[in-house]
Design a protein around this motif. Structure first.
Motif, short mmCIF file in Angstrom:
data_model
loop_
_atom_site.label_atom_id
_atom_site.label_comp_id
_atom_site.label_asym_id
_atom_site.label_seq_id
_atom_site.Cartn_x
_atom_site.Cartn_y
_atom_site.Cartn_z
N ALA A 63 -5.81 -1.46 4.18
CA ALA A 63 -7.00 -0.85 4.79
C ALA A 63 -6.64 -0.09 6.05
N ARG A 64 -5.74 -0.63 6.86
CA ARG A 64 -5.33 0.07 8.09
C ARG A 64 -4.61 1.38 7.76
N LEU A 65 -3.78 1.36 6.71
CA LEU A 65 -3.07 2.58 6.32
C LEU A 65 -4.04 3.64 5.81
N LEU A 66 -5.02 3.22 5.02
CA LEU A 66 -5.98 4.19 4.47
C LEU A 66 -6.92 4.70 5.55
N ALA A 67 -7.30 3.84 6.49
CA ALA A 67 -8.17 4.29 7.58
C ALA A 67 -7.45 5.32 8.46
#
Length: 304
Positions: A63-67
């Motif tokens: 999720a952090r990478l996609l955000a």
């Protein structure tokens, strides 16, 4: 004109992930299956959209990478996604259900955890595993002695004192029913016990050090019953920035809300739901048990 993906549902797996893309009307316009490391490359080519996942192992990292790519990442509890799965369950239908659930206006989402929160959560899980191993070892030691006619009172400290009296010191008197082989086995188990104590203490010392460095944790430990363990576990689960507008919101999140039943046409509250964070609830109960005896005899609003 090419239809763009408005919502992308991702069903995470260890070896492969299933993706289902919905357009603005909710129709499925793309289905893909790829390895987890390929997901970031695939989403990098997409225009900013809603990306939904279940809050499971690996979800917060992804999720952090996609955000960081500009996407609106939404994490949900798996139990809230389950009602949207159609017909027979499989990975493709799970991905579609995740995408559909993320569009519901009443859906409850899980806050994205930072790396620091995940580190603290992992430390708590590792310590809890060691405590479980120590408890199993102590129970086995007590059972070995009981099989040889030696009864030891319940409690870790009482067992430790009894073993010292039986095996340590010049005046020690090992039970005659214990064979030399069993005495050697008990000695090995006691050494393992000491090693587990050392490792558990090392984790607890690290929690103390982190509490001293964190302002929110220092404020939390000022509350009766909230010690270092509870403070660090709460920050790992909730974070420093997330707040609850009412105390009952936090209680519901922890699973401390009483269940309601109707008897004779009248509602009645019974036991708590036990649906929230089990580990946090356990720590809070132990903290309350430790704090209540002294609070009840004090002149504070919580006491007498």
């Amino acid at each position: 004109m090419k239809t763009e993906i408005a919502v992308l549902g991702i069903d995470l797996g260890k070896n492969s992930c299933s993706l289902a893309g919905l357009d603005g009307t909710g129709a499925v316009i793309k289905r893909r299956r790829m390895r987890p490391e390929t997901v970031v490359t695939f989403t990098k080519e997409l225009p900013p959209c809603v990306i939904a996942m279940e809050a499971c192992c690996g979800a917060h990292h992804l999720a952090r990478l996609l955000a960081a790519q500009g996407h609106d990442v939404r994490l949900m509890s798996p139990e809230y996604v389950r009602p949207y799965v159609k017909a027979q369950k499989n990975d493709d239908r799970d991905a579609e259900a995740i995408a559909e659930a993320a569009t519901r206006p009443t859906m409850r989402f899980v806050s994205m955890k930072t790396e620091e929160q995940l580190d603290m959560q992992t430390l708590h899980r590792a310590r809890d595993r060691l405590v479980g191993e120590r408890t199993a070892l102590i129970n086995q030691l007590r059972a070995i002695l009981l099989e040889r006619g030696v009864t030891v009172p319940q409690g870790r400290s009482k067992l430790e004192r009894s073993l010292i009296e039986m095996f340590d010191g010049d005046e020690a008197e090992p039970p005659a029913t214990l064979t030399p082989r069993l005495r050697a086995l008990i000695a090995d188990m006691r050494a393992e016990w000491r090693e587990l104590d050392r490792r558990i203490t090392a984790f607890e010392d690290e929690f103390v050090a982190r509490t001293r460095e964190d302002e929110a944790a220092r404020r939390l430990i000022s509350i009766p019953g909230i010690g270092v363990m509870n403070a660090t576990a709460l920050i790992a689960a909730i974070g420093n920035g997330e707040t609850f507008s009412r105390g009952r919101d936090l209680a519901a999140w922890l699973g401390l809300v009483p269940r309601q039943i109707t008897t004779g046409g009248r509602p009645r509250l019974v036991g708590i739901s036990k649906r929230g964070n089990k580990y946090l609830r356990k720590l809070l109960i132990h903290g309350a048990r430790a704090a209540l005896p002294s609070l009840l005899t004090s002149s504070t609003p919580l006491g007498g």
